[in-house]
Design an enzyme around this catalytic site. Structure first.
Site, PDB file in Angstrom:
ATOM      1  CG  ASP A 149    -114.622 -75.109 -92.830  1.00  0.00           C
ATOM      2  OD1 ASP A 149    -113.378 -75.367 -92.645  1.00  0.00           O
ATOM      3  OD2 ASP A 149    -115.085 -74.746 -91.990  1.00  0.00           O
ATOM      4  CG  ASP A 182    -115.279 -67.361 -98.564  1.00  0.00           C
ATOM      5  OD1 ASP A 182    -115.725 -68.405 -98.366  1.00  0.00           O
ATOM      6  OD2 ASP A 182    -115.307 -66.589 -97.563  1.00  0.00           O
ATOM      7  NE  ARG A 198    -121.601 -60.221 -94.178  1.00  0.00           N
ATOM      8  CZ  ARG A 198    -121.968 -59.746 -93.031  1.00  0.00           C
ATOM      9  NH1 ARG A 198    -121.688 -58.383 -92.787  1.00  0.00           N
ATOM     10  NH2 ARG A 198    -122.176 -60.397 -91.948  1.00  0.00           N
ATOM     11  N   GLY A 199    -118.074 -63.410 -97.802  1.00  0.00           N
ATOM     12  CA  GLY A 199    -116.890 -63.961 -98.199  1.00  0.00           C
ATOM     13  C   GLY A 199    -115.990 -63.954 -99.434  1.00  0.00           C
ATOM     14  CG  ASP A 244    -115.424 -62.400 -91.514  1.00  0.00           C
ATOM     15  OD1 ASP A 244    -115.650 -63.513 -92.298  1.00  0.00           O
ATOM     16  OD2 ASP A 244    -116.350 -62.166 -90.395  1.00  0.00           O
ATOM     17  CG  PHE A 283    -110.314 -69.070 -88.797  1.00  0.00           C
ATOM     18  CD1 PHE A 283    -111.435 -69.751 -89.008  1.00  0.00           C
ATOM     19  CD2 PHE A 283    -110.615 -67.541 -89.016  1.00  0.00           C
ATOM     20  CE1 PHE A 283    -112.813 -69.026 -89.167  1.00  0.00           C
ATOM     21  CE2 PHE A 283    -111.753 -66.887 -89.371  1.00  0.00           C
ATOM     22  CZ  PHE A 283    -112.722 -67.740 -89.561  1.00  0.00           C
ATOM     23  CB  VAL A 284    -107.382 -68.507 -94.025  1.00  0.00           C
ATOM     24  CG1 VAL A 284    -106.622 -69.850 -93.765  1.00  0.00           C
ATOM     25  CG2 VAL A 284    -108.838 -68.895 -94.677  1.00  0.00           C
ATOM     26  NE  ARG A 315    -116.454 -59.494 -94.286  1.00  0.00           N
ATOM     27  CZ  ARG A 315    -116.931 -60.879 -94.424  1.00  0.00           C
ATOM     28  NH1 ARG A 315    -116.668 -61.593 -95.057  1.00  0.00           N
ATOM     29  NH2 ARG A 315    -117.870 -61.061 -93.442  1.00  0.00           N
TER      30      ARG A 315
END
Ligand code: IMP
Ligand code: MG
Length: 189
Positions: free
Chosen positions: A113, A110, A50-51, A169, A162-163, A175
């Site tokens: 990582d 998004d 979903r990001g 989210d 962590f963003v 979000r």
């Protein structure tokens, strides 16, 4: 992140403002256009839910403004649980409706990582006969890479923090933040 009521998650420390994100997406669209993805049909954006939904919405409009009309479809993937720890596994939660055989695709995510997600998507789309699979991520965290994979287009390189916000989210929340911030107390390990 809110005024007058309790924040849904702890207040993030701003990393990129909405204006900085918008400006970078405009130049990203120019970079994508000048890379000349030579497709017979329009390119298909494969947006990773979903990001990436907020980023995709802005990117497709920025591409349009550069004269590049794209199709879009959505792939639901999950590599994180409800917390902030990577499980190192990728699970397909929603499939594409579009036949990608012979198509030029731009995967939109998004964050890059560990690389597991993009690696999984590229392998999946290649196995379905895609002609060309490029990848565009808003954020790249190269220090976190566990598999060898790079984005063809990236918005910003970020440190190992962590963003949240702009579609991303923490435990399902945050979000809707219009900017990107870091969560100092969260770990991504
Ligand atoms: P990867 O498979 O480890 O590369 O993880 C990619 C996915 O993990 C991204 O598409 C995000 O959904 C999620 N993710 C990784 N880092 C963060 C973060 O700092 N905040 C929110 N989500 C993240
Ligand atoms: Mg994601």
């Amino acid at each position: 992140m809110s005024s007058g009521s309790a924040p849904v998650v702890a207040e993030p420390v701003p990393l990129f403002t909405a204006d900085q994100i918008n400006a970078r997406i405009k130049t990203l669209a120019q970079e994508i256009k000048s890379a000349g993805l030579t497709a017979e049909a329009p390119i298909l954006l494969v947006s990773i839910l979903r990001g990436a939904f907020v980023f995709t919405a802005d990117l497709i409009r920025a591409l349009h403004l550069e004269g590049l009309d794209a199709e879009v479809d959505f792939l639901g993937l999950s590599s994180y649980g409800d917390g902030t720890t990577s499980q190192g596994r990728v699970r397909l939660t929603r499939d594409l409706d579009t036949d990608v055989a012979g198509r030029t695709l731009l995967v939109v995510d998004d964050i890059l990582d560990s690389g597991h997600t993009i690696n999984f998507v590229k392998t999946l789309l290649a196995s379905r006969g895609a002609e060309e699979v490029k990848c565009c991520v808003l954020l790249d965290k190269p220090s976190r890479r566990k598999v060898t994979v790079e984005a063809d287009f990236k918005g910003f390189t970020v440190p190992d923090a962590f963003v949240v916000g702009y579609g991303m989210d923490v435990a399902g929340l945050g979000r809707g933040l219009p900017y990107i911030g870091t969560m100092p107390e969260a770990t991504s390990d």
